[in-house]
Write an enzyme that holds these catalytic residues in place. Structure first.
Site, PDB file in Angstrom:
ATOM      1  N   GLU A 196       0.827  -1.214   0.000  1.00 57.26           N
ATOM      2  CA  GLU A 196       0.000   0.000   0.000  1.00 57.26           C
ATOM      3  C   GLU A 196       0.863   1.267   0.000  1.00 57.26           C
ATOM      4  O   GLU A 196       1.050   1.896   1.045  1.00 57.26           O
ATOM      5  CB  GLU A 196      -0.952   0.023   1.207  1.00 57.26           C
ATOM      6  CG  GLU A 196      -1.900   1.213   1.159  1.00 57.26           C
ATOM      7  CD  GLU A 196      -2.815   1.331   2.378  1.00 57.26           C
ATOM      8  OE1 GLU A 196      -3.710   2.185   2.365  1.00 57.26           O
ATOM      9  OE2 GLU A 196      -2.610   0.568   3.349  1.00 57.26           O
ATOM     10  N   LYS A 233      -2.642  -2.028  -2.999  1.00 55.51           N
ATOM     11  CA  LYS A 233      -3.702  -1.128  -2.542  1.00 55.51           C
ATOM     12  C   LYS A 233      -3.276   0.297  -2.838  1.00 55.51           C
ATOM     13  O   LYS A 233      -2.228   0.760  -2.360  1.00 55.51           O
ATOM     14  CB  LYS A 233      -3.972  -1.325  -1.052  1.00 55.51           C
ATOM     15  CG  LYS A 233      -5.089  -0.434  -0.506  1.00 55.51           C
ATOM     16  CD  LYS A 233      -5.483  -0.843   0.910  1.00 55.51           C
ATOM     17  CE  LYS A 233      -6.543   0.085   1.491  1.00 55.51           C
ATOM     18  NZ  LYS A 233      -7.058  -0.365   2.794  1.00 55.51           N
TER      19      LYS A 233
END
Length: 314
Positions: A196, A233
């Site tokens: 992420e 992500k």
């Protein structure tokens, strides 16, 4: 879903263990739905509780604070609409992983009772900003935590967050390299990492930073060997479809989107323009929920949010 009479501990039965893992991976790769991010920790917990209608004077100390957040997460997870029909996975905080719901370890409850794949947040927060980015802090004891998560709790994958504030090519390369370094450790432990590298929605150079990030991710993805599979992500891009090529990469299980501070409606509207991303929302999922609501009110609002995020993820 798995048979509730079977042990949750991975490694007890290696054939069953592998079969469950492959079923979870198949769900994450091709299932219709989204990932619920239930991993607020440390400094973000009081804010999450305030949004839920629990003020700081209603609990004393860290233990009571985390007790309140566990009650909130339990209420979400046990709600009628929180099932694999629309929720593919859920990201947990360490304490939540070690906690229980209805006397069952949380990750086991998610998979056996809800059909939802469990993930674990593993980062320890962010360093101070440098070169336009905030790298992840050191993670002492990471290998032991990964082993515990996989072997003792049946966690499928992990999530680790860092943040990009400016379109600084060198800083972005560094942040991506760190994400992949951690990701390889997760893969070695038998799990699938969600990398992420968030781009702040407040960045004045968001679009440019996202294009630099896409390139840096492509370079690193090509260094992964067959079987070294990851998820990514990302902030919903300013240029719709920017990350489609990443989603099609053979080493990428799924590309998911964070809400990043957008309202539920705006996050869903932006996500709907990105056809190869699904949601992984935290604040947007819990928007409007309150401890003071009746179960009927709470479940109706949560169900509406789940449906809205599900539709945007199709």
């Amino acid at each position: 879903m798995t048979d509730s009479n079977q042990p949750a501990v991975r490694g007890i039965n290696m054939a069953q263990d592998k079969a469950v893992f492959e079923k979870q991976k198949e769900q994450m790769a091709g299932g219709k739905g989204f990932i619920a991010a239930l991993d607020q920790s440390g400094g973000s917990t009081p804010k999450a509780l305030r949004q839920y209608g629990v003020e700081e004077d209603e609990y004393n100390g860290e233990e009571e604070m985390f007790g309140e957040i566990h009650k909130m997460r339990t209420r979400i997870i046990t709600a009628p609409d929180f099932t694999s029909d629309k929720v593919l996975g859920a990201i947990l905080f360490e304490r939540t992983m070690r906690g229980e719901i209805e006397g069952i370890p949380t990750a086991q409850y998610l998979w056996e009772k809800r059909g939802v794949v469990p993930f674990l947040k593993i980062d320890k927060g962010l360093e101070e900003q440098a070169s336009g980015v905030q790298m992840m802090k050191p993670m002492p004891g990471l290998e032991a935590l990964l082993d515990e998560a996989a072997q003792d709790f049946g966690i499928f994958g992990t999530k680790e967050r860092s943040v990009i504030h400016e379109a600084d090519a060198e800083g972005i390369k560094q942040i991506v390299a760190q994400q992949f370094e951690v990701g390889r450790k997760v893969i070695a432990a038998g799990m699938v990492p969600i990398l992420e590298p968030e781009v702040s929605i407040h960045s004045e150079s968001k679009d440019e930073a996202e294009k630099m990030l896409e390139e840096a991710l492509r370079v690193q993805l090509d260094t992964l060997a067959e079987g070294e599979d990851i998820m990514i992500k990302l902030t919903i891009p300013s240029t719709p479809g920017l990350y489609d090529g990443l989603a099609d990469h053979p080493r990428v299980v799924r590309v998911v989107a964070l809400s990043g501070g957008y309202s539920t409606d705006e996050a869903c509207e932006r996500l709907s323009k990105n056809h190869k991303m699904i949601a992984s929302f935290s604040r947007a999922l819990a928007e409007g929920l309150s401890k003071k609501q009746s179960d009927e009110e709470f479940n109706a609002l949560l169900g509406s949010s789940i449906d809205k995020i599900y539709q945007a993820s199709l």
